[in-house]
Design a protein around this motif. Sequence first.
Motif, mmCIF file in Angstrom:
data_model
loop_
_atom_site.group_PDB
_atom_site.id
_atom_site.type_symbol
_atom_site.label_atom_id
_atom_site.label_comp_id
_atom_site.label_asym_id
_atom_site.label_seq_id
_atom_site.Cartn_x
_atom_site.Cartn_y
_atom_site.Cartn_z
ATOM 1 N N ASN A 116 126.806 30.939 15.310
ATOM 2 C CA ASN A 116 128.169 30.589 14.927
ATOM 3 C C ASN A 116 129.065 30.432 16.163
ATOM 4 O OD1 ASN A 116 130.123 30.315 12.645
ATOM 5 N ND2 ASN A 116 131.074 32.065 13.644
ATOM 6 N N TYR A 120 131.104 26.946 17.720
ATOM 7 C CA TYR A 120 132.543 26.874 17.992
ATOM 8 C C TYR A 120 132.862 26.617 19.466
ATOM 9 C CZ TYR A 120 133.906 28.284 13.300
ATOM 10 O OH TYR A 120 134.120 28.304 11.939
ATOM 11 N N LEU A 225 134.831 23.416 5.841
ATOM 12 C CA LEU A 225 134.413 24.470 6.779
ATOM 13 C C LEU A 225 133.505 23.912 7.881
ATOM 14 C CD1 LEU A 225 133.630 27.440 4.340
ATOM 15 C CD2 LEU A 225 135.823 26.659 5.212
ATOM 16 N N GLU A 253 139.543 24.693 5.200
ATOM 17 C CA GLU A 253 139.229 25.531 6.359
ATOM 18 C C GLU A 253 139.685 26.971 6.151
ATOM 19 O OE1 GLU A 253 137.665 26.182 8.904
ATOM 20 O OE2 GLU A 253 136.673 24.265 9.244
ATOM 21 N N VAL A 254 139.108 27.850 6.965
ATOM 22 C CA VAL A 254 139.477 29.272 6.929
ATOM 23 C C VAL A 254 140.903 29.425 7.438
ATOM 24 C CG1 VAL A 254 138.897 31.590 7.756
ATOM 25 C CG2 VAL A 254 137.072 29.940 7.272
ATOM 26 N N SER A 256 142.548 31.837 8.800
ATOM 27 C CA SER A 256 142.761 32.528 10.074
ATOM 28 C C SER A 256 142.528 31.648 11.306
ATOM 29 C CB SER A 256 141.849 33.760 10.155
ATOM 30 O OG SER A 256 140.483 33.373 10.090
ATOM 31 N N ARG A 257 141.953 30.464 11.099
ATOM 32 C CA ARG A 257 141.691 29.574 12.234
ATOM 33 C C ARG A 257 142.951 28.839 12.709
ATOM 34 N NH1 ARG A 257 137.123 25.555 12.121
ATOM 35 N NH2 ARG A 257 137.476 25.821 14.361
ATOM 36 N N SER A 310 138.262 30.081 16.675
ATOM 37 C CA SER A 310 136.907 30.295 16.164
ATOM 38 C C SER A 310 136.946 31.261 14.991
ATOM 39 C CB SER A 310 136.005 30.875 17.265
ATOM 40 O OG SER A 310 135.895 29.967 18.330
ATOM 41 N N CYS A 311 136.056 31.030 14.064
ATOM 42 C CA CYS A 311 135.923 31.939 12.917
ATOM 43 C C CYS A 311 134.775 32.900 13.228
ATOM 44 C CB CYS A 311 135.636 31.150 11.643
ATOM 45 S SG CYS A 311 135.472 32.191 10.203
ATOM 46 N N TYR A 313 132.642 36.121 12.358
ATOM 47 C CA TYR A 313 132.309 36.969 11.217
ATOM 48 C C TYR A 313 132.063 38.405 11.672
ATOM 49 C CZ TYR A 313 131.768 32.614 8.687
ATOM 50 O OH TYR A 313 131.991 31.382 8.104
#
Length: 316
Positions: A116, A120, A225, A253-254, A256-257, A310-311, A313
């Motif tokens: 991941n 990014y 995403l 999209e997420v 928090s990005r 960047s997302c 996790y």
Amino acid sequence: MNMNLGHRSKNVARVDGAKERIKKLRKPAKNLDLERKNMKIQKLEKVNKKKVKHVSTEEAQTKSDNILKLNERKINLIRVAKMLDDKSQLKQKVAQLTLRDKMLTQLRASRFRFINEILYSNESSQSKQYFNKDPDAFMAYHEGYKQQTEQWTVNPLDVVISSINKLPTDSVIADFGCGEARLAASVPHTVHSFDFLALNDRVKACDMAHTPLLMNSVHMVVFCLSLMGSNLKDYIIEANRVLKNNGILKIAEVESRFQDVKEFIRLLRSYGFRNTWKDLSHNLFYFMDFKKEEDISMKRKNLPSITLKSCLYKKR
């Protein structure tokens, strides 16, 4: 003469008997124990036979029934003991499997987070090269991604699919970063599905910044995403190139990005896109539609850069 012969035969018998006793003494202890047990059983059987002779048929039947009941109880006890034994062994196996599964899950999660971060931090062309060299990494990433989606209260792809199902069936869709191409499998429209590697026959492997689509050829471009990489600018330029005039760029999209979602919307105006709809009400995801109002092929070099965080996790 006969007396002597008789005397000699007695001596021979004594000698043979002595030899037999010596042999018995030399037998292992286990064999002696077994012999003793067998002798005891034989004696008991003889006693039982004698007793049976002196009792009536009714008494013998009662004794026989009692013995059968006792045997059934013994059998049941043996079965219970075996069941408890089996349960204990099963618990041990489950504990071993659980520990193994936990370790494997942790390893998969660690690898997913590593891949991941690569997606990014690299340009799309570098990510494609990485997956071409290590296709298993691409599979591992999508397995990890599927595990993540199971924890979400809403899957953004389901929201996208629902909105596309409302479009005319002759609409042509381009799905950038499609994964397993579930979108294409869920709608009646023509869908061009793109990703770095093809997980099935519906997917066309390519760098999403350079798709094989013709200019002004699709009604909608979807980024669900999948705005991943250090060259997001190239993705949006490609979306502008392949979309028809008044075509829709759909982004999920997420949340928090986005450092500033309003700034992101404003930036896309420079790329020929006007925001026509947005849903920012979800706790985890943002949904936005943009209409193509301008072809930017002649001014692509002077466009501002686009960045999203960047997302990353969390470890679980």
